[in-house]
Design a protein around this motif. Structure first.
Motif, PDB file in Angstrom:
ATOM      1  N   SER A  56     -10.596  11.841  -3.184  1.00  0.00           N
ATOM      2  CA  SER A  56      -9.139  12.232  -3.410  1.00  0.00           C
ATOM      3  C   SER A  56      -8.403  11.155  -3.646  1.00  0.00           C
ATOM      4  CB  SER A  56      -8.771  13.019  -1.956  1.00  0.00           C
ATOM      5  OG  SER A  56      -8.766  12.003  -0.875  1.00  0.00           O
ATOM      6  N   THR A  57      -7.138  11.593  -4.113  1.00  0.00           N
ATOM      7  CA  THR A  57      -6.118  10.729  -4.353  1.00  0.00           C
ATOM      8  C   THR A  57      -5.632   9.843  -3.180  1.00  0.00           C
ATOM      9  OG1 THR A  57      -5.415  12.370  -5.989  1.00  0.00           O
ATOM     10  CG2 THR A  57      -3.900  10.321  -5.581  1.00  0.00           C
ATOM     11  N   VAL A  58      -5.717   8.520  -3.519  1.00  0.00           N
ATOM     12  CA  VAL A  58      -5.298   7.434  -2.426  1.00  0.00           C
ATOM     13  C   VAL A  58      -3.857   7.792  -1.955  1.00  0.00           C
ATOM     14  CG1 VAL A  58      -4.874   4.994  -1.829  1.00  0.00           C
ATOM     15  CG2 VAL A  58      -6.969   5.897  -3.354  1.00  0.00           C
ATOM     16  N   GLN A  59      -3.770   7.810  -0.667  1.00  0.00           N
ATOM     17  CA  GLN A  59      -2.316   8.204  -0.081  1.00  0.00           C
ATOM     18  C   GLN A  59      -2.001   6.839   0.465  1.00  0.00           C
ATOM     19  OE1 GLN A  59      -0.298  11.055  -0.414  1.00  0.00           O
ATOM     20  NE2 GLN A  59      -2.267  11.685  -1.526  1.00  0.00           N
ATOM     21  N   LEU A  60      -0.562   6.188   0.279  1.00  0.00           N
ATOM     22  CA  LEU A  60      -0.207   4.914   0.664  1.00  0.00           C
ATOM     23  C   LEU A  60       1.044   5.183   1.581  1.00  0.00           C
ATOM     24  CD1 LEU A  60      -0.273   2.995  -2.684  1.00  0.00           C
ATOM     25  CD2 LEU A  60      -1.690   2.353  -0.781  1.00  0.00           C
ATOM     26  N   THR A  61       0.906   4.584   2.817  1.00  0.00           N
ATOM     27  CA  THR A  61       1.936   4.880   3.582  1.00  0.00           C
ATOM     28  C   THR A  61       2.338   3.408   4.072  1.00  0.00           C
ATOM     29  OG1 THR A  61       0.320   5.054   5.562  1.00  0.00           O
ATOM     30  CG2 THR A  61       1.231   7.088   4.587  1.00  0.00           C
ATOM     31  N   SER A  62       3.663   3.342   4.667  1.00  0.00           N
ATOM     32  CA  SER A  62       4.152   1.990   5.148  1.00  0.00           C
ATOM     33  C   SER A  62       4.668   2.196   6.477  1.00  0.00           C
ATOM     34  CB  SER A  62       5.679   1.921   4.271  1.00  0.00           C
ATOM     35  OG  SER A  62       6.436   0.808   4.934  1.00  0.00           O
ATOM     36  N   LYS A  63       4.382   1.271   7.382  1.00  0.00           N
ATOM     37  CA  LYS A  63       4.702   1.527   8.641  1.00  0.00           C
ATOM     38  C   LYS A  63       6.251   1.482   8.841  1.00  0.00           C
ATOM     39  CE  LYS A  63       3.943  -0.722  13.304  1.00  0.00           C
ATOM     40  NZ  LYS A  63       2.953  -1.568  14.033  1.00  0.00           N
ATOM     41  N   LEU A  64       7.120   0.578   8.037  1.00  0.00           N
ATOM     42  CA  LEU A  64       8.357   0.520   8.061  1.00  0.00           C
ATOM     43  C   LEU A  64       9.188   1.593   7.154  1.00  0.00           C
ATOM     44  CD1 LEU A  64       8.862  -3.285   7.926  1.00  0.00           C
ATOM     45  CD2 LEU A  64       8.965  -1.948  10.084  1.00  0.00           C
ATOM     46  N   ASP A  65       8.296   2.637   6.795  1.00  0.00           N
ATOM     47  CA  ASP A  65       8.894   3.507   5.878  1.00  0.00           C
ATOM     48  C   ASP A  65       9.263   3.271   4.678  1.00  0.00           C
ATOM     49  OD1 ASP A  65       8.419   5.644   7.872  1.00  0.00           O
ATOM     50  OD2 ASP A  65      10.082   5.352   9.030  1.00  0.00           O
ATOM     51  N   GLU A 111       6.643  -1.776  -4.966  1.00  0.00           N
ATOM     52  CA  GLU A 111       7.939  -2.628  -5.058  1.00  0.00           C
ATOM     53  C   GLU A 111       8.763  -2.631  -3.850  1.00  0.00           C
ATOM     54  OE1 GLU A 111      10.186  -0.178  -7.994  1.00  0.00           O
ATOM     55  OE2 GLU A 111       8.527  -0.207  -9.420  1.00  0.00           O
ATOM     56  N   ASP A 112       9.522  -3.876  -3.960  1.00  0.00           N
ATOM     57  CA  ASP A 112      10.248  -3.875  -2.788  1.00  0.00           C
ATOM     58  C   ASP A 112       9.426  -4.145  -1.303  1.00  0.00           C
ATOM     59  OD1 ASP A 112      12.486  -3.856  -4.399  1.00  0.00           O
ATOM     60  OD2 ASP A 112      12.660  -1.601  -3.948  1.00  0.00           O
ATOM     61  N   ALA A 113       8.288  -4.658  -1.369  1.00  0.00           N
ATOM     62  CA  ALA A 113       7.380  -5.016  -0.406  1.00  0.00           C
ATOM     63  C   ALA A 113       8.315  -5.791   0.672  1.00  0.00           C
ATOM     64  CB  ALA A 113       6.488  -5.797  -0.734  1.00  0.00           C
ATOM     65  N   VAL A 114       8.055  -5.361   2.030  1.00  0.00           N
ATOM     66  CA  VAL A 114       8.977  -5.829   2.868  1.00  0.00           C
ATOM     67  C   VAL A 114       8.254  -6.693   3.916  1.00  0.00           C
ATOM     68  CG1 VAL A 114      10.359  -5.345   5.041  1.00  0.00           C
ATOM     69  CG2 VAL A 114      10.715  -3.878   2.993  1.00  0.00           C
ATOM     70  N   ALA A 115       8.689  -7.823   4.139  1.00  0.00           N
ATOM     71  CA  ALA A 115       7.790  -8.855   5.188  1.00  0.00           C
ATOM     72  C   ALA A 115       7.630  -8.224   6.493  1.00  0.00           C
ATOM     73  CB  ALA A 115       8.470 -10.205   5.137  1.00  0.00           C
ATOM     74  N   SER A 132       6.131   6.407  -2.927  1.00  0.00           N
ATOM     75  CA  SER A 132       5.547   7.362  -3.531  1.00  0.00           C
ATOM     76  C   SER A 132       5.539   7.388  -5.084  1.00  0.00           C
ATOM     77  CB  SER A 132       6.636   8.533  -3.208  1.00  0.00           C
ATOM     78  OG  SER A 132       7.980   8.110  -3.724  1.00  0.00           O
ATOM     79  N   GLY A 133       6.017   6.244  -5.657  1.00  0.00           N
ATOM     80  CA  GLY A 133       5.733   6.023  -6.987  1.00  0.00           C
ATOM     81  C   GLY A 133       4.660   4.899  -7.314  1.00  0.00           C
ATOM     82  N   THR A 134       3.957   4.581  -6.090  1.00  0.00           N
ATOM     83  CA  THR A 134       2.838   3.651  -6.282  1.00  0.00           C
ATOM     84  C   THR A 134       1.630   4.378  -6.321  1.00  0.00           C
ATOM     85  OG1 THR A 134       3.834   2.034  -4.882  1.00  0.00           O
ATOM     86  CG2 THR A 134       1.631   1.701  -5.267  1.00  0.00           C
ATOM     87  N   GLN A 135       0.886   4.087  -7.494  1.00  0.00           N
ATOM     88  CA  GLN A 135      -0.669   4.537  -7.644  1.00  0.00           C
ATOM     89  C   GLN A 135      -1.641   3.647  -7.676  1.00  0.00           C
ATOM     90  OE1 GLN A 135       0.199   6.284 -11.713  1.00  0.00           O
ATOM     91  NE2 GLN A 135       0.535   8.122 -10.867  1.00  0.00           N
TER      92      GLN A 135
END
Length: 199
Positions: A122-131, A177-181, A135-138
């Motif tokens: 399936s398509t890879v789903q990316l999630t961020s713990k800090l929200d 984009e805009d990765a948060v430390a 959605s635009g990352t593939q």
């Protein structure tokens, strides 16, 4: 599909201590009182959903181990591989057997040789713990180090095709984009396998 269903009921009980000085109020005629209780149903979908005759395991019939995601400062990312093995399985006993080798009989299961193994991811789903908005990352999925398309059948006929390696990397022109430390990014996909047995 085998599911583990958990039912949880949450209620609130309020009580007043009864002492000689405490008097409970009597209900008043023609008044309305209300109460509520929050309930929820939770279904924990297993990481591996076995079939009747086949199931996925990790390397050497062990548990499936998570891969690691490496995110660079410019937003590009790649992962370590996750190893999967497709093995025979007895859904009545829960026993896991040998690898599903194309061209060989499945002894003890009453099945004749496996003709093909067909994988699909399936398509890879990316999630961020800090929200962080991902959605635009593939992500590009790689099977045995070769890029594969999501939701497309990959038919394998080699004897060693029961062992696979899965990894991901950012698609060309896409990154985080805009990765948060201090953030934790999780990438999730589902690998499916269908085995066609000869009659």
């Amino acid at each position: 599909m085998k599911k583990l269903i958990i039912f949880t009921a949450i209620t609130s009980l309020f009580s007043l201590p009864t002492t000689a000085d405490t008097v409970m109020a009597d209900s008043v005629t023609e008044t309305t009182d209300s109460s509520s209780a929050a309930i929820q149903w939770v279904a924990n979908i297993p990481v591996v959903v076995p079939g009747e005759f086949i199931t996925f395991t990790g390397a050497n019939s062990g548990p499936i181990k998570d891969g690691m995601l490496d995110i660079q400062a410019n937003g590009k990312f790649s992962s370590t591989p996750v190893l999967l093995e497709l093995r025979y399985y007895d859904d009545k006993t829960g026993d896991i057997g040998t690898g599903v080798i194309v061209g060989e009989d499945a002894s003890g299961l009453g099945l004749v040789k496996a003709n093909t193994i067909t994988y699909r991811v399936s398509t890879v789903q990316l999630t961020s713990k800090l929200d962080n908005d991902l959605s635009g990352t593939q992500a590009q999925v790689l099977m045995n180090n070769s890029p594969v398309s999501s939701n497309v059948d990959i038919v394998e006929t080699d004897a060693d095709s029961w062992k696979t390696s899965w990894s991901i990397k950012n698609k060309l022109g896409s990154g985080i984009e805009d990765a948060v430390a201090g953030d934790t990014v999780t990438a999730t996909t589902v690998v499916y396998a269908d085995v066609i047995f000869a009659h």
